[in-house]
Scaffold this motif. Sequence first.
Motif, short mmCIF file in Angstrom:
data_model
loop_
_atom_site.label_atom_id
_atom_site.label_comp_id
_atom_site.label_asym_id
_atom_site.label_seq_id
_atom_site.Cartn_x
_atom_site.Cartn_y
_atom_site.Cartn_z
N GLU A 1 0.82 -1.20 0.00
CA GLU A 1 0.00 0.00 0.00
C GLU A 1 0.86 1.26 0.00
O GLU A 1 1.88 1.34 0.70
CB GLU A 1 -0.91 0.03 1.22
N VAL A 2 0.45 2.24 -0.80
CA VAL A 2 1.11 3.54 -0.81
C VAL A 2 0.58 4.36 0.36
O VAL A 2 -0.64 4.56 0.48
CB VAL A 2 0.87 4.27 -2.15
N ILE A 3 1.49 4.86 1.20
CA ILE A 3 1.07 5.60 2.40
C ILE A 3 1.57 7.04 2.41
O ILE A 3 1.22 7.82 3.30
CB ILE A 3 1.54 4.87 3.67
N GLY A 4 2.37 7.44 1.42
CA GLY A 4 2.88 8.81 1.37
C GLY A 4 3.85 8.97 0.23
O GLY A 4 4.02 8.07 -0.60
N ALA A 5 4.50 10.14 0.17
CA ALA A 5 5.44 10.42 -0.91
C ALA A 5 6.45 11.46 -0.47
O ALA A 5 6.16 12.32 0.38
CB ALA A 5 4.70 10.89 -2.17
N THR A 6 7.61 11.38 -1.06
CA THR A 6 8.63 12.42 -0.91
C THR A 6 8.54 13.34 -2.12
O THR A 6 8.61 12.87 -3.27
CB THR A 6 10.04 11.79 -0.83
N LEU A 7 8.35 14.63 -1.89
CA LEU A 7 8.13 15.60 -2.96
C LEU A 7 9.28 16.59 -3.01
O LEU A 7 9.86 16.95 -1.99
CB LEU A 7 6.81 16.36 -2.73
N ARG A 8 9.60 17.05 -4.23
CA ARG A 8 10.63 18.08 -4.39
C ARG A 8 10.42 18.81 -5.71
O ARG A 8 10.38 18.19 -6.77
CB ARG A 8 12.03 17.47 -4.35
N GLY A 9 10.25 20.13 -5.63
CA GLY A 9 10.19 20.95 -6.84
C GLY A 9 9.07 20.59 -7.79
O GLY A 9 9.26 20.61 -9.01
N ASN B 1 -0.33 19.54 -9.69
CA ASN B 1 0.67 19.84 -8.66
C ASN B 1 2.00 19.15 -8.91
O ASN B 1 3.07 19.76 -8.72
CB ASN B 1 0.16 19.41 -7.27
N GLN B 2 1.94 17.89 -9.31
CA GLN B 2 3.16 17.10 -9.47
C GLN B 2 3.34 16.73 -10.94
O GLN B 2 2.52 16.03 -11.52
CB GLN B 2 3.09 15.82 -8.61
N GLY B 3 4.41 17.23 -11.54
CA GLY B 3 4.60 17.12 -12.99
C GLY B 3 4.92 15.73 -13.50
O GLY B 3 4.94 15.51 -14.71
N ASN B 4 5.19 14.78 -12.60
CA ASN B 4 5.46 13.41 -13.05
C ASN B 4 4.43 12.42 -12.51
O ASN B 4 4.69 11.23 -12.42
CB ASN B 4 6.87 12.97 -12.66
N LEU B 5 3.24 12.96 -12.17
CA LEU B 5 2.12 12.12 -11.74
C LEU B 5 1.03 12.16 -12.81
O LEU B 5 0.55 13.23 -13.18
CB LEU B 5 1.57 12.62 -10.40
#
Length: 446
Positions: A201-209, A375-379
């Motif tokens: 299960e995906v529970i979060g993410a590390t985001l940058r830029g 918001n996230q350019g690679n999603l």
Amino acid sequence: MKNPQPTRHSSADHVVLIGGGSTNALTAVRLAERGFRVTILEKAKIGNGSSSRSAAGIRAQFSVEETVVGMQYSEWWYTQFHQILQTPSERRQPVIQQNGYLFLYEDPEQAVPAWKPGIRSAVSHAWQQAQANVAMQHKVGLPVEILTPLEVNASWPHLEPDRLVGATWCPTDGFLFPQMIYMEGFRRAQELGADLMQDTEVIGATLRGGRIIALETTKGPIEADWFVNGTNAWAPRLSRRIGGMPLPISPLKRYHYFLKPDRPIMSQEEWRRLPMTIYGVGAGRGAHSRPDNELLMLAWAHETNPEPDFSDEDQDRIDPPFNHSNGIDNYGYAILEQMMDFAPRLSEVGGLMATSSGFYGTTPDANPLIGIDSNQGNLVHAAGFSGHGLMHAPITSFLVEAIIAGDIEDGRQVRLPLPFAMHTIDLSAFDPARTFLPSKKEALVL
């Protein structure tokens, strides 16, 4: 906020697909064939969600041109399924049954009393819109026909012609066999090197830029270059969890019923060849049925509140008003009453013997969200199919591949492969950040 424009990326990029349904199964195959490194994450087991609970209809009779073109591609693709996925001969079972879709339209003067002019007008408008849709569908090559009431009765004698003004009929529509699709899709993806991680299960993410660097999962962090949200009814909560945009997807509970005939009203072959039949279009209509081996599957979208926090177990929860065993005061019998107006002999041929359920991931216009997150350019989101995810899966996987590989013309056009290379699809029709227009709303029919 405008979506970031995709750029052409190396085929060595790592793509993580979140969700173990049919869309991601076929997307995994496409991306692996292109040389991408592919990982699929499923929090339970493959087929845990809507794919295994689908009524499995497939049609190209839509009112949005991009969808009509895309669904023609999907219908063709499913007829080539085993060749494309190189299914071993001993595993080859039917994937698509093209019995057709038959939409029945009522004569307003026969079906609606004169003291209900508003409803009469709406019924009349539905037929006018259907004829306009057929003209558009012909333009893009769909073999759809307009039938008179007598032509309907001649082909399907159990349907009464008196209350009809006409029907639309497309013989290349039909229904699918879901388990074969996602099982063989993931088999082929793994043969091509994809990594399938179940119970993850995906529970979060590390985001940058403005990008996702890594997903946090119950089995540790997973870094990648691209991420695809293919979780449909679960998509809004996943998007929030990994820093994505709010997604206008409402999880709506839907039910299917199964009728077992106790006497024949047609030959067994005629029964098995019955089309998906929609008993009237517009407000208060939309009940539909199709054969399911010796049974008849029935459904009808009902008014219900969204359940944004539903659990996996809630998918199979049958609320008492919708349980077929709850006497005659349940929704299954309301569907039979709808059918009675059009097919009295069919509605009385037997009794209801089972109820199943699941969730639609429904958007305001009932068209899917396919595109890059704001918001996230690679999603990339591929969700909100409003009950049509299984039928959309081949074209959706093609569009996701085009977005990630950079196969886009003029910023938003995607050209289909042979034998549909004369067509392009405008991705703006499915942009997750689009403005939702009531005039573009599709009918919620399977």
